[in-house]
Scaffold this motif. Structure first.
Motif, PDB file in Angstrom:
ATOM      1  N   SER A   1      96.271  14.421 -22.567  1.00  0.00           N
ATOM      2  CA  SER A   1      97.456  13.682 -23.009  1.00  0.00           C
ATOM      3  C   SER A   1      97.915  14.264 -24.334  1.00  0.00           C
ATOM      4  O   SER A   1      97.129  14.835 -25.091  1.00  0.00           O
TER       5      SER A   1
ATOM      6  N   PHE B   1      90.663  19.518 -11.726  1.00  0.00           N
ATOM      7  CA  PHE B   1      89.813  18.711 -10.846  1.00  0.00           C
ATOM      8  C   PHE B   1      88.927  19.686 -10.081  1.00  0.00           C
ATOM      9  O   PHE B   1      89.423  20.535  -9.339  1.00  0.00           O
TER      10      PHE B   1
ATOM     11  N   LYS C   1      91.379  15.485 -18.088  1.00  0.00           N
ATOM     12  CA  LYS C   1      92.757  15.022 -18.246  1.00  0.00           C
ATOM     13  C   LYS C   1      93.213  15.280 -19.675  1.00  0.00           C
ATOM     14  O   LYS C   1      92.434  15.174 -20.619  1.00  0.00           O
TER      15      LYS C   1
ATOM     16  N   LEU D   1      91.841  15.390 -24.843  1.00  0.00           N
ATOM     17  CA  LEU D   1      91.307  15.832 -23.560  1.00  0.00           C
ATOM     18  C   LEU D   1      90.078  14.992 -23.249  1.00  0.00           C
ATOM     19  O   LEU D   1      89.182  14.839 -24.095  1.00  0.00           O
TER      20      LEU D   1
ATOM     21  N   THR E   1      86.492  15.927 -13.628  1.00  0.00           N
ATOM     22  CA  THR E   1      87.925  15.753 -13.838  1.00  0.00           C
ATOM     23  C   THR E   1      88.221  15.816 -15.328  1.00  0.00           C
ATOM     24  O   THR E   1      87.605  15.097 -16.119  1.00  0.00           O
TER      25      THR E   1
END
Length: 719
Positions: free
Chosen positions: A209, A174, A207, A216, A205
């Motif tokens: 998984s 972040f 993220k 991503l 941001t």
């Protein structure tokens, strides 16, 4: 169409572009530590009040209507040195910069890359790797809301975010950054850049998984995004599928290094047509600023010409292909910028020139900059050009002309009306009874005075006059279409016949009001031929059309990317397919010079295509890519004369091909196929309910057809 590169990128000019109109990324690829360079279309230096503050400073230094009268008096009396010095006081600083944003670094174990493939239809870059003997696949694309990276295969992963901007804070993936309040172009080296202060911010941001794959997603918000109203809509595949043009045969996958060897001109034409559409779909969508000098992809804090909007040709060229190739939605951001300029440019017109309406000059930016630029030392040949709005506003007409809907008419009317107001007030009584523009320059070009010295200032250069004529005629046409009664229409009707006719000297259309010797007879700008393309006021086979050919013959073929593209479009409009072919061949050569050095303007280092197919001067400018698409569309269909002209500039030997979804003025679309001279055309109505008689020309033979839904026409052409 899929484009393949056999290796990873070693530098930015080899990386592959993806984008959704808001987020853009350059994909480098490779095992080990690889880079995805990310831009956000709303990340611009500057502040919302920057244009108004700059205008106040220029006025405080003495510029304004009274000094304008001094300038005009000096020009009409022949004192060009005094006029030049006075005009430089009208220059503000510079428009702002489109900036790089963040770098996404993805680290995998070392291994081997088997190349990258860009699927233009889906907007996905796929790379196949071998790592520790295992097969790994990485896919990168921009969804409607995020940049996505998918990695399949049993492989460890590390991710890092960095930024060339000033970092405010970070927490893992972040990141918050400051956006500079000011950034000067490279041609102002005495000014520090960038400058930070109390400005805008951006937040990124990322993220990750992990199930049976790594996924991503990177998202961005900025404090400036609310300035661009409108939801991004229309998915990539739908937009790409709206139109398709193919010259000759296409392989399933195009090997780009082999393509750049120039062995198959029809394949090159097909790829450049599709790639230009891909770039516009990826870089221009509602809800974000329009495509700039580099589209949506910039990796430098101080890029050439600030990677902003140069509106004496380059921004316009970005959007020449939008309507004709079925990308009206991608045109929207430019129309929204026009609406900004109609506000900021109105204050500049009133305060600086004592005029109604609105004005724009050589540059603009995401804040709607409307002042001249140049910092008081910019050459008047480019900095002091008051017709930027008069050319840019033609795009509002084009949107209406192709769609012919009430909503596009209502959007175009206030923009053209306001521009017409400025043009009426900008015109002055000339020395011989004509209405003249003064001061007047032909963008970036110079003539020689009687003493052999280069000069730029005169009155009523040809480009000024044809642009104003187009603004006036199209404003009248909009009023007629809408049934409006407006007092301004009488002013326009009285002024139109007093505009100077297009001059012809020695068989050539003249660039200036008099037959003045050119400092550079092979100059890259074709400003005095704007009446041929894109305006369509001069057509092939007429005396003025022949005079335009003489201009092009004298200027010669070579140039740089965007100039090649303009010359291709001009030659296509003048039914010269063979010269279109030779220009395409020059423009599509692999550039072998120094990609990292900005070349001189004299044409001594003409750019071709970079390894990733970006067009270059150098430096890289994306307008050439967009321009190639527009020019190749003109090869297949033209509709500016009121006749749908099929294959009007087809080079010999291009004996078979097809086009689907090309748009024509009047709310029409066509599909075309041709084989050994036999042509089949399907004309479709896209808007409007009433049946309409439409003339269709194939090989010079005109057939009138009634179009209510779909109608088929057959004919022959020479190929």
């Amino acid at each position: 169409m899929k484009l393949h590169w056999p290796s990873q990128a070693a530098e930015w000019t080899e990386a592959l572009p993806v984008g959704n109109g808001r987020l853009g990324a350059m994909v480098f690829g490779g095992a080990g530590r690889s880079r995805v360079q990310v831009n956000d279309a709303t990340v611009w230096s500057g502040t919302a009040d920057g244009p108004s503050r700059a205008l106040a400073d220029v006025l405080a230094a003495g510029a304004g209507p009274e000094r304008l009268e001094e300038v005009r008096s000096a020009i009409f009396s022949g004192d060009l040195e005094r006029a030049t010095q006075l005009l430089m006081s009208f220059e503000g600083p510079y428009s702002q910069t489109f900036l790089p944003y963040v770098d996404l670094w993805i680290t995998l174990p070392e291994g081997e890359s088997h190349g990258r493939t860009l699927d233009l239809n889906t907007g996905v870059v796929t790379e196949r790797l071998t790592i520790d003997g295992a097969k790994v696949v990485r896919r990168v694309w921009a969804s409607e809301t995020a940049l996505c990276v998918e990695i399949t295969g049993a492989v460890p992963l590390d991710v890092e975010l960095t930024t060339p901007l000033r970092e405010v804070s970070r927490d893992g993936l972040f990141l918050v950054v400051d956006i500079p309040v000011d950034s000067a172009p490279k041609h102002e080296p005495q000014v520090d850049a960038p400058v930070y202060g109390s400005g805008e911010r951006g937040t990124v941001t990322a993220k990750i998984s992990h199930d049976d794959r790594w996924l991503l997603t990177l998202t961005s918000t900025t404090t400036t995004e609310s300035l661009w109203a409108g939801k991004r809509h229309g998915d990539h595949m739908t937009l790409m599928d709206a139109c398709d043009v193919r010259f000759g045969d296409l392989p399933d996958v195009v090997d780009v290094p082999e393509l750049l060897q120039g062995k198959d001109e029809q394949l090159t034409a097909s790829v450049l047509f599709a790639f230009g559409r891909y770039l516009l779909v990826s870089s221009s969508r509602p809800g974000a600023p329009p495509a700039n000098l580099q589209g949506i992809w910039n990796g430098e804090l101080r890029p050439a010409w600030s990677s902003n909007y140069t509106i004496n040709i380059n921004t316009q060229m970005n959007y020449w292909a939008a309507e004709v190739t079925g990308l009206a939605e991608c045109h929207e951001p430019l129309l929204q910028l026009l609406e900004k300029l109609a506000v900021t440019g109105a204050e500049v017109a009133r305060s600086l020139y004592g005029a109604r309406g609105w004005v724009a000059h050589h540059n603009t930016d995401a804040w709607g900059w409307a002042l001249p630029v140049g910092m008081g030392h910019g050459a008047v040949s480019w900095a002091l050009w008051q017709m930027g709005g008069a050319w840019l506003v033609q795009h509002a007409w084009d949107q209406f002309d192709f769609a012919r809907t009430w909503s596009t008419l209502e959007r175009a009317w206030p923009l053209l009306r306001g521009c017409a107001e400025f043009c009426l007030d900008w015109l002055v009584e000339g020395l011989d009874g004509y209405l003249d523009t003064c001061p007047s320059t032909s963008p970036e070009n110079w003539f020689l005075d009687s003493g052999g010295e280069p000069q730029a200032l005169t009155w009523s250069v040809t480009m000024d006059v044809v642009l104003i004529r187009a603004v006036f005629e199209r404003t009248l046409a909009l009023a007629l279409a809408s049934g409006r009664a407006d007092p301004l229409l009488a002013e326009i009707s009285a002024a139109l016949p007093r505009l100077r006719p297009i001059p012809v000297f020695d068989g050539r259309i003249g660039e200036w009001v008099a037959d003045l010797p050119e400092e550079d007879p092979t100059h890259r700008h074709m400003s005095h031929l704007v009446s041929v393309y894109p305006l369509g006021q001069i057509v092939a086979g007429t005396p003025l059309g022949d005079a335009a050919v003489e201009v092009l013959d004298r200027r010669g073929n070579g140039a740089m990317g965007w100039s090649w593209a303009w010359k291709m479009a001009l030659r296509a409009r003048l039914s010269d397919g063979e010269t279109v072919r030779s220009l395409l061949s020059e423009a599509s050569q692999a550039f072998t010079g120094d990609r990292h050095r900005d070349a001189p303007f004299d044409g001594s280092e003409w750019g071709g295509l970079l390894p990733n197919l970006f067009s270059t001067h150098p430096p890289f400018q994306i307008d050439g890519n967009y321009g190639f698409t527009a020019a190749l569309a003109e090869v297949v269909v033209q509709s500016h004369t009121g006749v749908i002209d099929i294959l009007p500039a087809l080079p010999s030997g291009w004996s078979h091909g097809s086009a689907r979804g090309l748009r024509c003025r009047g709310g029409l679309a066509i599909d075309v196929s041709w084989e050994s001279g036999e042509v089949v055309v399907r004309v479709r109505r896209l808007s409007g309910d009433a049946a309409e008689v439409v003339p269709v020309s194939i090989g010079g033979e005109i057939t009138e057809v009634v179009v209510s839904d779909v109608v088929e026409v057959r004919g022959r052409v020479s190929c």
